[in-house]
Scaffold this motif. Structure first.
Motif, PDB file in Angstrom:
ATOM      1  N   PRO A  82       6.395 -22.302  32.098  1.00  0.00           N
ATOM      2  CA  PRO A  82       7.549 -21.228  31.487  1.00  0.00           C
ATOM      3  C   PRO A  82       6.279 -22.283  29.990  1.00  0.00           C
ATOM      4  CG  PRO A  82       8.638 -21.735  31.981  1.00  0.00           C
ATOM      5  CD  PRO A  82       8.398 -22.465  33.286  1.00  0.00           C
ATOM      6  N   ASP A  83       5.264 -22.633  29.782  1.00  0.00           N
ATOM      7  CA  ASP A  83       5.197 -22.891  28.457  1.00  0.00           C
ATOM      8  C   ASP A  83       5.804 -22.502  26.703  1.00  0.00           C
ATOM      9  OD1 ASP A  83       4.126 -25.230  26.788  1.00  0.00           O
ATOM     10  OD2 ASP A  83       2.394 -25.059  27.708  1.00  0.00           O
ATOM     11  N   LEU A  84       6.682 -23.273  26.250  1.00  0.00           N
ATOM     12  CA  LEU A  84       7.262 -22.130  24.630  1.00  0.00           C
ATOM     13  C   LEU A  84       6.272 -23.420  23.560  1.00  0.00           C
ATOM     14  CD1 LEU A  84      10.921 -22.707  26.210  1.00  0.00           C
ATOM     15  CD2 LEU A  84       9.064 -21.497  26.720  1.00  0.00           C
ATOM     16  N   GLY A  85       5.671 -22.876  22.599  1.00  0.00           N
ATOM     17  CA  GLY A  85       5.302 -23.212  22.147  1.00  0.00           C
ATOM     18  C   GLY A  85       3.233 -24.256  22.412  1.00  0.00           C
ATOM     19  N   SER A  86       3.250 -23.616  21.914  1.00  0.00           N
ATOM     20  CA  SER A  86       1.248 -24.618  22.088  1.00  0.00           C
ATOM     21  C   SER A  86       1.300 -25.024  20.500  1.00  0.00           C
ATOM     22  CB  SER A  86       0.909 -23.896  22.424  1.00  0.00           C
ATOM     23  OG  SER A  86       0.159 -22.642  21.179  1.00  0.00           O
ATOM     24  N   VAL A  89       5.560 -28.323  18.278  1.00  0.00           N
ATOM     25  CA  VAL A  89       6.339 -28.780  19.531  1.00  0.00           C
ATOM     26  C   VAL A  89       6.234 -28.177  20.271  1.00  0.00           C
ATOM     27  CG1 VAL A  89       8.757 -28.981  19.337  1.00  0.00           C
ATOM     28  CG2 VAL A  89       8.098 -29.720  17.666  1.00  0.00           C
ATOM     29  N   LEU A  91       7.630 -26.797  25.000  1.00  0.00           N
ATOM     30  CA  LEU A  91       8.714 -27.348  25.449  1.00  0.00           C
ATOM     31  C   LEU A  91       8.186 -26.414  26.926  1.00  0.00           C
ATOM     32  CD1 LEU A  91      11.474 -26.104  23.170  1.00  0.00           C
ATOM     33  CD2 LEU A  91      10.548 -28.150  23.239  1.00  0.00           C
ATOM     34  N   ARG A  92       8.213 -27.526  27.679  1.00  0.00           N
ATOM     35  CA  ARG A  92       7.912 -26.812  28.898  1.00  0.00           C
ATOM     36  C   ARG A  92       9.233 -26.473  29.828  1.00  0.00           C
ATOM     37  NH1 ARG A  92       4.247 -29.817  30.794  1.00  0.00           N
ATOM     38  NH2 ARG A  92       4.590 -29.521  33.319  1.00  0.00           N
ATOM     39  N   LEU A  93       9.469 -25.443  30.569  1.00  0.00           N
ATOM     40  CA  LEU A  93      10.888 -25.614  31.204  1.00  0.00           C
ATOM     41  C   LEU A  93      10.785 -25.855  32.457  1.00  0.00           C
ATOM     42  CD1 LEU A  93      14.303 -24.491  30.851  1.00  0.00           C
ATOM     43  CD2 LEU A  93      13.593 -22.661  30.927  1.00  0.00           C
ATOM     44  N   LEU A 106      14.031 -30.124  30.016  1.00  0.00           N
ATOM     45  CA  LEU A 106      12.791 -29.404  29.498  1.00  0.00           C
ATOM     46  C   LEU A 106      12.550 -30.738  29.274  1.00  0.00           C
ATOM     47  CD1 LEU A 106      15.141 -27.796  27.040  1.00  0.00           C
ATOM     48  CD2 LEU A 106      13.204 -26.566  28.165  1.00  0.00           C
ATOM     49  N   GLN A 107      10.619 -31.041  29.378  1.00  0.00           N
ATOM     50  CA  GLN A 107       9.811 -31.743  28.472  1.00  0.00           C
ATOM     51  C   GLN A 107       9.318 -31.425  27.549  1.00  0.00           C
ATOM     52  OE1 GLN A 107       5.895 -32.083  30.163  1.00  0.00           O
ATOM     53  NE2 GLN A 107       6.069 -34.099  30.991  1.00  0.00           N
ATOM     54  N   GLU A 108       9.880 -31.483  26.526  1.00  0.00           N
ATOM     55  CA  GLU A 108       9.378 -32.211  25.104  1.00  0.00           C
ATOM     56  C   GLU A 108       8.788 -32.990  25.070  1.00  0.00           C
ATOM     57  OE1 GLU A 108      12.952 -32.109  23.312  1.00  0.00           O
ATOM     58  OE2 GLU A 108      13.943 -32.143  24.775  1.00  0.00           O
TER      59      GLU A 108
END
Lengths: 182, 182
Positions: A82-86, A89, A91-93, A106-108
DNA sequence: TGCCTTCGTCCATTATATTAGACAGCCAAT
DNA sequence: ATTGGCTGTCTAATATAATGGACGAAGGCA
């Protein structure tokens, strides 16, 4: 993924061997409301649904996660994370999609100039991470520091904090936090 | 585990660089509603919240499962991180050394040909990680897979596991495990 | 300075969620 | 055939979510 809240609630309730009235009593709502929800005649407010689920008990996260496809829970392709923000910033969970995970990873990715802002939420638990690429200014309470590749942080997460990429290069961090439910 | 829906939505929205009006337009709701939700002046219905999240887009499951990354209390320079081995497999430990940490975070580097062997120690707890560079074959229980940058894994530590770098390039992984059994 | 745009908040109205209580159906024990 | 207790459903009243529009604050630009 269209969520059939009504059918889902009914399934969860009956699985726990509860009648509408029993659950209503535990949850502090009326049995009529549960009936209406299960027929999808109303879309409950989050607060009501939370009350209902507390009577089971089950978290909102678990409730909405149960519908998700149960793939192999060991490997995750980066496309499916899941991509949290394009925006600046991202985040990938990795984990924590299911409620019973012990932690989240998380990968930020912080674009140049990216700033999480001052008023980040904080809750119980601990978190830490390692900078993989680029540099980033990390502020915690009164402490501030610029971290580069290989540098790391760790903290108990009740402190206000802020991440800012002051440089000209993208910054990547891999972090973990526990527990994953907030 | 009371969820602050308002603050959470605000964090998610701003992370995506959206204004209340922009998001409202995408979601097909009014900006006022988003304002009210973010102030916790109303508890949105599930259907409304779903509409709003569709405008981001984000699933309800992710919304209730995720929260912001927290800020640090402690910083670690890479020179000060304990180095566990300089052979084909090297580990640098971030946390877990001091006090009652809830988890450990590791930076792992696998040289070409590196192999952890078949029966890694297994303890209680869970572990997961993200590949940052290179490729590596990961075997967990009976499942095996080659992971590249951005791919991830997660498993409970009682499952036998093995890491092998079959390629010609160094592979870097950042991983976390709980409880810290190192 | 003044004008325009965008931001988030607020207010009055409308739509809808929630309540309290009544209702019919079902099963077991009179 | 009752009574009593249980199930889930439904209706009218009330509480609350959601709308549409107006407002002041802040920023860019003439």
């Amino acid at each position: 993924m269209t969520i059939d809240v009504g059918a889902h609630l009914k399934a969860v309730r009956t699985l726990h061997g509860l009648s509408q009235r029993e659950l209503a009593k535990r949850a502090g709502v009326t049995n009529g409301l549960i009936s209406l929800i299960e027929q999808n005649r109303v879309s409950p407010s989050v607060s009501s649904l939370k009350k209902v689920l507390d009577g089971i008990p089950m978290s909102l996260a678990d409730f909405f996660t149960l519908d998700e496809v149960q793939g192999p829970d060991v490997f995750f392709d980066k496309e499916t994370l899941p991509d949290l923000g394009s925006g600046p910033v991202s985040l990938r969970l990795v984990a924590a999609r299911r409620g019973n995970r012990a932690m989240a990873i998380l990968q930020e990715r912080y674009q140049p100039g990216a700033d999480t802002g001052e008023d980040m939420l904080s809750h119980r638990g601990e978190a830490g991470g390692i900078v993989c690429r680029g540099e980033i200014e990390v502020t915690i309470g009164s402490q501030s520091r610029i971290l580069g590749p290989g540098d790391a942080y760790y903290f108990s997460s009740s402190t206000p904090h802020r991440f800012r990429n002051l440089g000209t290069e993208v910054c990547e961090i891999v972090s973990a936090c526990t527990p994953p439910t907030f």
